[in-house]
Design a protein around this motif. Structure first.
Motif, short mmCIF file in Angstrom:
data_model
loop_
_atom_site.label_atom_id
_atom_site.label_comp_id
_atom_site.label_asym_id
_atom_site.label_seq_id
_atom_site.Cartn_x
_atom_site.Cartn_y
_atom_site.Cartn_z
N ASP A 1 -5.03 68.75 -15.58
CA ASP A 1 -4.31 67.51 -15.31
C ASP A 1 -2.83 67.86 -15.42
O ASP A 1 -2.46 68.90 -15.97
CB ASP A 1 -4.73 66.48 -16.38
CG ASP A 1 -3.78 65.30 -16.45
OD1 ASP A 1 -3.59 64.64 -15.42
OD2 ASP A 1 -3.21 65.07 -17.53
N ASP B 1 0.33 65.16 -15.73
CA ASP B 1 1.15 64.31 -16.60
C ASP B 1 0.51 64.10 -17.97
O ASP B 1 -0.60 63.60 -18.06
CB ASP B 1 1.41 62.97 -15.91
CG ASP B 1 2.25 63.16 -14.66
OD1 ASP B 1 1.79 62.78 -13.57
OD2 ASP B 1 3.35 63.73 -14.77
N GLY B 2 1.22 64.53 -18.97
CA GLY B 2 0.72 64.43 -20.34
C GLY B 2 0.00 65.69 -20.78
O GLY B 2 -0.22 65.91 -21.97
N THR B 3 -0.40 66.54 -19.81
CA THR B 3 -1.16 67.75 -20.16
C THR B 3 -0.30 69.00 -19.98
O THR B 3 -0.04 69.73 -20.93
CB THR B 3 -2.43 67.85 -19.29
OG1 THR B 3 -3.23 66.68 -19.52
CG2 THR B 3 -3.25 69.10 -19.65
N GLU C 1 -7.14 67.79 -20.15
CA GLU C 1 -6.66 66.44 -19.87
C GLU C 1 -5.87 65.91 -21.07
O GLU C 1 -5.75 66.57 -22.11
CB GLU C 1 -7.85 65.51 -19.59
CG GLU C 1 -8.13 65.28 -18.10
CD GLU C 1 -7.11 64.35 -17.44
OE1 GLU C 1 -6.25 63.77 -18.14
OE2 GLU C 1 -7.16 64.23 -16.20
N ASP C 2 -5.32 64.69 -20.91
CA ASP C 2 -4.57 64.11 -22.04
C ASP C 2 -4.94 62.67 -22.34
O ASP C 2 -4.51 62.13 -23.37
CB ASP C 2 -3.05 64.16 -21.74
CG ASP C 2 -2.67 63.10 -20.70
OD1 ASP C 2 -1.87 62.21 -21.04
OD2 ASP C 2 -3.20 63.16 -19.59
N SER C 3 -5.67 62.00 -21.42
CA SER C 3 -5.78 60.54 -21.57
C SER C 3 -7.20 60.05 -21.38
O SER C 3 -8.07 60.77 -20.86
CB SER C 3 -4.90 59.87 -20.50
OG SER C 3 -5.48 60.08 -19.22
MG MG Z 1 -2.55 62.87 -17.61
#
Ligand code: MG
Ligand code: XBP
Length: 250
Positions: free
Chosen positions: A10, A12-14, A183-185
């Motif tokens: 992923d 964004d955020g990862t 992933e992050d979310s």
């Molecule tokens: Mg993300």
């Protein structure tokens, strides 16, 4: 698990913590340019992240947080133009080096490349945002490290739908059991596990309290040999940072 063949990242955020100081700032700059008095605070943006996709997020904001706005008849056209401006602001932020890669990301990418583990990206963000982030953190060559960069509107349904991950598996002709997703979310985990994929999560400020059930391992970050991660849940098989031995043991 069967021998790891593919890591799917992923974005964004990862890869980088891009939402609070990247996308959110870009949205606000686009709103200002358009003489809109909209201001997405850190707190409000956290609520808006329930919806993936920048265009979808603007519509979600209008219907749930600013219903009084007198939207133009061609709402889709208005939103698309606003989002285009936002994307150019975001790319400028990437070019200014506003957001670094997260801990351990560059190390893991290099370990995978040295070991011949294939790389892919599956993200909801706009493709040009991915290029800008990769170019400005890893250099212009880095886009070619990924056999596929599946991004944005390429699939009919964005995360949490599984479409973007099933698209990657189909394009690379791989079965889920030789892959691991980073992933992050919650939306990301729902999407990747919906495609039958093992998922490791590195949380961030916006996602640490989300429902991440389905993730096989939840970490504070990917860690490094001299900078151990914290395991929030799952079995790290005695490792102190996310490496190929750990990913193969999952
Ligand atoms: Mg993300
Ligand atoms: C995160 C998203 C994206 C970004 C904004 O994607 O949901 O919509 O927040 O980018 P992921 P755009 O975590 O899947 O990388 O405005 O280009 O959509």
């Amino acid at each position: 698990m069967a021998k790891l063949e593919l890591l799917i990242f992923d974005v964004d955020g990862t890869l980088a913590d891009t939402e609070r100081d990247g996308h959110r700032v870009a949205f606000n700059r686009a709103f200002k340019d358009a003489q809109l008095d909209w201001d997405w605070s850190v707190e409000l943006y956290g609520k808006l992240l329930a919806v993936t996709g920048g265009k979808e997020r603007i519509k979600y904001y209008l219907s749930n947080f600013n219903a009084a706005f007198n939207a133009p008849a061609d709402l889709d056209g208005f939103v698309a133009e606003l989002h285009k401006q936002k994307t150019s602001h975001y790319i400028k932020l990437m070019e200014e080096g506003a957001i670094p890669l997260r801990t351990g990301v560059e190390r893991l990418l290099n370990e995978a490349r040295q070991a011949g583990v294939r790389l892919a990206i599956a993200t909801t963000t706009t493709p040009s945002n991915v290029s800008a982030l990769l170019k400005n953190t890893l250099g212009s060559e880095s886009e070619s490290w990924f056999e596929i960069i599946a991004a944005g509107d390429i699939v009919p349904a964005k995360k949490p739908a599984p479409d973007i991950f099933t698209h990657v598996l189909k394009e690379l002709n791989l079965s889920p059991d030789v892959c691991v997703v980073l992933e992050d979310s919650s939306n990301g985990v729902k999407s990747s596990t919906g495609a039958g994929l093992k998922t490791v999560v590195t949380v961030n400020g916006y996602t640490q309290n989300e429902d991440l059930s389905g993730a096989i391992l939840i970490l504070d970050n990917m860690g490094n040999p001299d900078d151990a991660f914290t395991v929030i849940s799952g079995d790290a098989h005695g490792q102190t940072h996310l490496n190929l031995d750990l990913l193969n043991a999952l």
